[in-house]
Design an enzyme around this catalytic site. Structure first.
Site, PDB file in Angstrom:
ATOM      1  N   GLN B 235      -3.864  -1.769   0.297  1.00  0.00           N
ATOM      2  CA  GLN B 235      -3.011  -0.792  -0.371  1.00  0.00           C
ATOM      3  C   GLN B 235      -3.423  -0.602  -1.836  1.00  0.00           C
ATOM      4  OE1 GLN B 235       0.639  -2.869   1.950  1.00  0.00           O
ATOM      5  NE2 GLN B 235       1.326  -1.452   0.379  1.00  0.00           N
ATOM      6  N   CYS B 383       9.526  -2.587  -0.822  1.00  0.00           N
ATOM      7  CA  CYS B 383      10.465  -3.024  -1.843  1.00  0.00           C
ATOM      8  C   CYS B 383       9.739  -3.085  -3.157  1.00  0.00           C
ATOM      9  CB  CYS B 383      10.961  -4.419  -1.453  1.00  0.00           C
ATOM     10  SG  CYS B 383      11.537  -5.462  -2.774  1.00  0.00           S
TER      11      CYS B 383
END
Lengths: 161, 799, 291
Positions: B235, B383
């Site tokens: 990512q 989150c």
């Protein structure tokens, strides 16, 4: 051992071990749209169709056992146009990361063949062997409904819309 | 033949707010995505890992001889070989270091012990099964509360008695750090003088993001060029490149990280894992590409767990229900290495958002982190760095307070909301909230649900002995990390880059340092640029994930893409517009001051009809420039956000409880989100559906559990439960729009709001259903058995 | 994960299959649907040296009524039952169970007989077969024998099948119009093993008393159990809520479950009770008897 698998209408000769999983054999044949996501037959991202309309988790089947059973993978869904289920997944935002999408679409195709007008509950029931981590399933349900509608129209009617 | 300017009138500007279908879908729906395991390179070998069956054990020896006899196995490496390359241990993102392969001992079950390289994946697996390891089991530390007992075994012998850690002093060999924020004394005083005080202990259990595509890596070291190409499910490819360079000593220009299509990330694919390092080392040593793809068991047991916060809260309030103070103590179980993916300055992430949507005059939070014999991690699972734990804590606690006050939980919240006029709002724990209208958002949710009617129904049902509950969560997130003055990871400031190149014919390529995993950047980035430049959205292509081509950026996690990279995209486009304006003035034969940008074109002020489009300007940028101007129309923009953004929402959940089995059925769930400006409503809704489903999973199903010996009880999908279409409720969504005043397009980010905000709504609903039986709290996952215990304890039975 | 290597045989007759099983003994496993076996092999929890793939055997996919019995051949997939209109309308218990075995995709491949032979203590078909009083047909080199399900189920993952034998058929008595049944299962999610489940089948006499009854429970002991005392309480009686409660309590009494992530011993025992109770109420409801 030498086997021949018929995948998306093409005979593919391959040399496999008996323990070679069908999913690996398909992927090794260059058809990487069939994914692998677990080892416990839980996630269904490896789902392909056997004999045209029988969805199976191809990581829970040995390639040797698939001899003589034509296999349809996601790459075999579209003809010259997208299959209605592919169009519907796109139209309804039925995919995000795309990893579960091939298996999810193939399970949907099997459902629609058996039940051309499934209710939302029937769709949720039939797709409960395929996990999706992104969409929360709601738009997948909508996509299957759209595909059902499209497939139930007489041929050519869709183009007149 | 001269080239002529084509297609001057844009046909399809599809800027902000349009629910256009996703560009990236076209390859995924035909099975032509390109995920890590789809990549096969000539001569590539396969790697499999050997794992420890013990949670804590000394390794007396590793015997690879049988493995090397397996046909096709080419090499086996252990920590010893890695040490030769200086890679036995590598730094974590949190200032700690971790073993790549077990060095003398193992510290958690399934820890990587050896790596086997072979011609085929079968041979690699057989080789791994044939490696013999001589273990001497040691006592395992499983309960974080016992980690710092005087007689607890020392887990990390590498830092034994080194009592100064990366985040301050350590008070025990198994203690990592203590972090606190706020005024303890003032909070204690405020609590002491409060009319009402409530305390609650609650656990946010260990979970795992479990994207359907496991992690994987192909190391490809070219002896010919000296270049290392790494294909990785990452990512954050740019940060990975930098880390790889620092760790291996290979110059950064000789490393190319390619993050191909990612089959879901959710924070799992941020850190560097031992398997990646081994595959890269394998390629360097063997001179061929080496592929490693995790099994699901490896994914769940060794990579990036999340949460595992054990929290105690005390809240003070007046009798009328006005909150006065909050005090929180949290014990964080970090496993064997502190590998949390948090900004350097914030070892407990942004947990200090725990005052939530409420105007707490005083607050104090303290977090202790400890080592246990569990896998490392502490990743931000869908989150923004511990926001999920904080939001759950405050939203669950507000219901505990409402229960104590015998007040409707909606009323209590409304009484304590930060008011619109208070923004920018400085919180007691140091944040400056950007904007929000919490009461409005809640009222939209309650109206959509029919709250009053449902409360009546609940009262009637209760009178008949039936159990239903309503749960509310009015959360505020903190995302978009972050401003460089406070935010970095390993020293890398948390800005993000966007590169925009407008082609002569009016199309464009856009690249970003982010890496989407399903969020739809290929569509939304194009929409932002289309909006800002007035170009057809179909003529804008978006590329991410290749460090050779994309501008630097810290990546996609913690809901930071839209707040940070989205800002870079908009401001980059505006910078291009500034140059374009000069070219437009040239084309319109007026001074620049006479040109204005309106209706997606450049016009001469006060002269209707005299205008040029961006396509015309683009063509001119390569064919007809003002004297002396640098040719071309492109830019790279790095955006350092001035503040974080604070998405918020009001979620309301209705549940029915089966008195016989304890089963909880979610009857309805209304989610009203305020993520500021909406780029693509279809994608926003999709993000909310997915996040709510993961929140539902946390509340009722997902948990990485351990037995007393430290055995991982959730090592596959038959034990780590992801909801199917049948368990997943139907979602009712909506939104209010309170733009962020400081973000270039007013957007706040939305991908994580539903995971952050929903767990408390689910649990609050279940507790509400059982509240009259004396229940004040239930820990997640709320299983049937936990409810059943309450029911039978209260003498309730049915079949 | 990759299974260990094995020798693969694909016999073309039952005789050949049985001969192979005799030849290789305990080293060999039969591969039918493989939906339990293959995952176990991928985890290398099962490492058979020889697999005898029976999927190409002719004439084992039959599903037909004969002499008062529904004959389910060894290659009948769960979906063959699930999608069979006539079975779905007349065999209430089997209809219920056919929709909750594993997950909908696994059911396309998994077989009824294979599940019974695997005899996982949490499997769904064993309790069903107990309640329905099914029989198993087993072929060996010496011929064929038929065994009552109670004798077939020996212990956890153990049946009465001997070395050199294979099961070729399961037989379920054909229900009449006064017969009904139900399968009540708690699972944490689709595809999970049962936390507990109860199978019930009963036949009402003309006078409304219970003429015959079978109650099986699964996942609450080392094997599926018959709740014989519960059956005894109800047999010959007019069903009442109190009788049903008492019969259901018998299930909890004999349940001896292992605690695990699905639940404690106490919870599973109580669920055996609740689910037997619910199954009885549902089965009677399907016959128009409201409790």
């Amino acid at each position: 051992m030498q086997i021949t698998l018929n995948i998306n209408g093409q005979d593919k000769k391959m040399d496999v071990e008996p323990r070679t999983l069908l999913a690996h054999a398909i992927r090794d044949a260059g058809l990487t749209g069939t994914h692998i996501g677990c080892d416990s037959s839980s996630c269904g991202v490896c789902t392909v169709l056997l004999d045209g309309n029988i969805p199976v988790k191809s990581c829970t089947m040995f390639a040797v056992s698939a001899e003589g059973h034509p296999i349809t993978t996601v790459e075999g869904l579209a003809g010259s146009n997208l299959h209605p289920i592919q169009q519907a997944f796109h139209d309804q935002h039925g995919l995000q990361c795309g990893y579960c999408t091939p298996g999810m679409m193939l399970s949907s195709v099997a459902l629609l063949e058996r039940n051309p007008n499934p209710s939302e509950d029937e769709i949720r029931f039939a797709l409960s062997g395929n996990l999706c981590r992104c969409t929360g399933y709601q738009n997948i349900v909508k996509a299957v409904q759209q595909a059902a509608q499209a497939m139930n129209q007489p041929a050519g009617a869709a183009a007149d819309d | 033949m001269a080239i002529e300017s084509p297609n001057l009138e844009p046909k399809g500007i599809q800027g902000l707010g349009k629910a256009i279908k996703r560009k990236e879908d076209s390859r995924f729906i035909v099975g032509k995505g390109n995920y890590l395991d789809d990549i096969n390179l000539p001569g590539m070998m396969h790697m499999a890992l050997v794992h420890s069956p013990y949670a804590h054990a000394k390794i007396n020896g590793i015997d690879s001889s049988e493995a090397l006899k397996v046909p096709g196995v080419k090499a086996v490496i252990t920590s010893k070989e890695l040490a030769g390359a200086g890679l036995a241990w590598v730094p974590t993102l949190a200032g700690d270091k971790q073993m790549v392969l077990a060095d003398g001992k193992v510290l958690y079950q399934w820890q990587e012990v050896a790596a086997v390289f072979a011609d085929t994946r079968q041979a690699a697996a057989d080789g791994a099964a044939a490696v013999q390891v001589d273990y001497e089991p040691l006592q395992a530390v499983v309960d974080p509360y016992k980690a710092t007992d005087a007689d607890a075994p020392v887990l990390r012998e590498d830092i034994k008695d080194k009592m100064e850690g990366a985040h301050g002093p350590r008070r025990h060999n198994n203690h990592i750090w203590t972090w606190d924020v706020g005024s303890k004394d003032e909070t204690d005083q405020a609590l002491a003088s409060s009319e009402i005080r409530v305390k609650q202990h609650m656990v946010y259990p260990r979970s795992h993001p479990a994207p359907l595509e496991p992690c994987g890596c192909i190391g490809d070291m070219s002896k010919a060029t000296g270049r290392l190409t790494v294909y990785m499910t990452s990512q954050a490819p740019h940060a990975i490149r930098t880390v790889l360079s620092l760790v291996t000593g290979i110059p950064e220009n000789n490393i190319r990280v390619i993050s191909p299509d990612i089959g879901g990330g959710f924070g799992n694919k941020v850190p560097v894992y031992p398997g990646y390092v081994c595959a890269i080392v394998g390629s360097i040593v063997l001179g061929v590409p080496v592929k490693w793809v995790e099994t699901r068991t490896e994914n769940l047991t060794t990579t990036g767990f999340a949460r595992d916060f054990h929290m105690d809260i005390e809240i003070g309030a007046t009798k009328e229900g006005k909150v006065t103070a909050m005090k929180v103590y949290t014990l964080a179980d970090h496993g064997a290495f502190d590998a949390a993916a948090d900004p350097s300055k914030y070892p407990a992430g942004l947990f200090s958002i725990c005052t939530g949507s409420y105007d707490f005059p005083k607050a104090y939070a303290e977090v202790d982190a400890v080592y246990t014999n569990k896998a490392p991690g502490g990743v931000a699972y869908r989150c923004s760095f511990r926001v999920t734990e904080a939001s759950y804590l405050i939203e669950r606690s507000m219901d505990v307070l409402a229960h104590e006050l015998k007040m409707d939980p909606a009323e209590l919240r409304i009484k304590n909301f930060i008011q619109p006029a208070q923004f920018p709002y400085p919180s007691a724990l140091g944040w400056t909230y950007d904007s929000g209208d919490y009461e409005k958002t809640l009222k939209v949710a309650l109206d959509k649900l029919g709250y009053e009617e449902l409360r009546k129904e609940q009262a009637e049902k209760r009178a008949k002995g039936e159990l239903m509950g309503i749960g509310i969560s009015t959360f505020t997130e903190i995302v978009g990390a972050g401003p460089s003055k406070d935010f970095d990871i390993l020293g890398l400031k948390m800005f993000d880059g966007a590169e925009i190149r407008v082609h002569p014919s009016g199309s464009a390529i856009v690249r970003a340092g982010t890496r989407h995993q399903g969020q739809g950047h290929e569509t939304t980035w194009a929409q932002i640029v289309s909006e800002e430049l007035g170009l057809d959205v179909d003529k804008i292509i978006v590329e991410e994930g290749d460090t050779d081509t994309a501008p630097y950026g810290l990546g996609t996690y913690a809901s930071r893409s839209t707040p940070v990279a989205g800002g870079a995209m908009a401001l980059g486009a505006r910078r291009i517009r500034e140059k374009a304006k000069k070219i437009a003035a040239h084309l319109l034969e007026v001074g620049e001051a006479d040109v204005e940008w309106a209706d997606k074109k450049f016009s001469v002020k006060g002269v209707p009809g005299k205008s040029v489009t961006m396509s015309q300007v683009a063509f001119a940028a390569y064919t007809n420039l003002p004297q002396g101007m640098e040719p071309g129309l492109e830019t790279t923009y790095y955006y350092d956000p001035p503040n974080l953004t604070f998405p918020n929402g009001a979620y309301v959940c209705v549940v029915d409880v089966d008195k016989g089995t304890g089963e909880v059925k979610v009857r309805r769930f209304v989610a009203i989100d305020d993520c500021g400006t909406i780029i693509n409503p279809m994608i926003v809704e999709g993000q909310v559906h997915g996040g709510l489903t993961e929140g539902f999973a946390m509340a009722f199903m997902q948990e990485i559990a351990f037995d007393a010996e430290g055995n991982n009880l959730s090592s596959n999908f038959t034990d780590y439960l992801l909801p199917t279409s049948l368990e997943t409720p139907k979602w009712e969504t909506g939104h209010t729009v309170t733009p962020s005043p400081h973000h270039p397009i007013g957007a706040k980010g939305v991908g994580e709001s539903p995971t952050v905000g929903s767990p408390a709504a689910f649990v609050n609903a279940v507790v509400d259903a059982l509240a009259h039986l004396g229940v004040r709290h239930l820990d997640m996952p709320v299983t049937r058995e936990k409810v059943w215990k309450v029911l039978r304890g209260a003498g309730i039975d049915a079949f | 994960m990759i299974p260990g290597a094995f020798d693969y045989h694909r016999p073309s007759s039952v005789e050949e299959a049985v001969a192979l099983m005799g030849q290789y003994g305990l080293e060999a496993r039969i591969l039918a649907g493989g939906q339990s076996l293959i995952p176990a092999m991928r985890y290398r929890l099962a490492q058979p040296a020889v697999l005898v793939d029976i999927n190409k055997l002719p004439n084992l996919a039959y599903l037909s009524e004969e002499n008062g019995m529904l004959r389910v051949g060894a290659l009948v997939r769960d979906t063959d039952v699930e999608f069979h209109q006539d079975i779905q309308s007349r065999y209430h218990l089997i209809a219920d169970v056919s929709q909750v075995v594993a997950d909908p995709i696994v059911r396309y491949r998994g077989t009824v007989v294979g599940s019974l032979c695997h005899n996982d203590p949490s499997g769904d078909w064993a309790a069903t077969a107990i309640a329905a009083r099914a029989q198993m047909v087993i072929r060996g080199q010496g011929g064929e024998r038929t065994e009552a399900i109670d004798d077939f189920i020996v212990d956890s993952f153990t049946t009465s099948i001997q070395e050199g034998e294979m099961a070729v058929e399961a037989r379920f008595p054909v229900p009449n119009t006064r017969t009904s049944g139900a399968y009540e299962k708690i699972e944490r999610k689709v595809g999970d093993y049962a936390t507990a489940a109860a199978a019930v089948q009963l036949e009402l006499a003309q006078d409304g008393t219970i003429k015959e009854i079978g109650i099986g429970v699964t996942a609450v002991a080392l094997k599926a159990l018959r709740v014989a005392e519960g059956e005894k309480l109800l047999r010959g009686q007019k069903p009442t809520r109190d009788l049903i409660r008492a019969a259901a309590e018998e299930a909890a009494k004999i349940a001896d479950p292992n605690p695990d992530a699905r639940g404690s011993k106490e919870y599973k025992k109580d669920m055996a009770r609740v689910l037997v109770g619910r199954g009885l109420v549902k089965a009677l409801g399907r016959l128009g008897v409201k409790i």
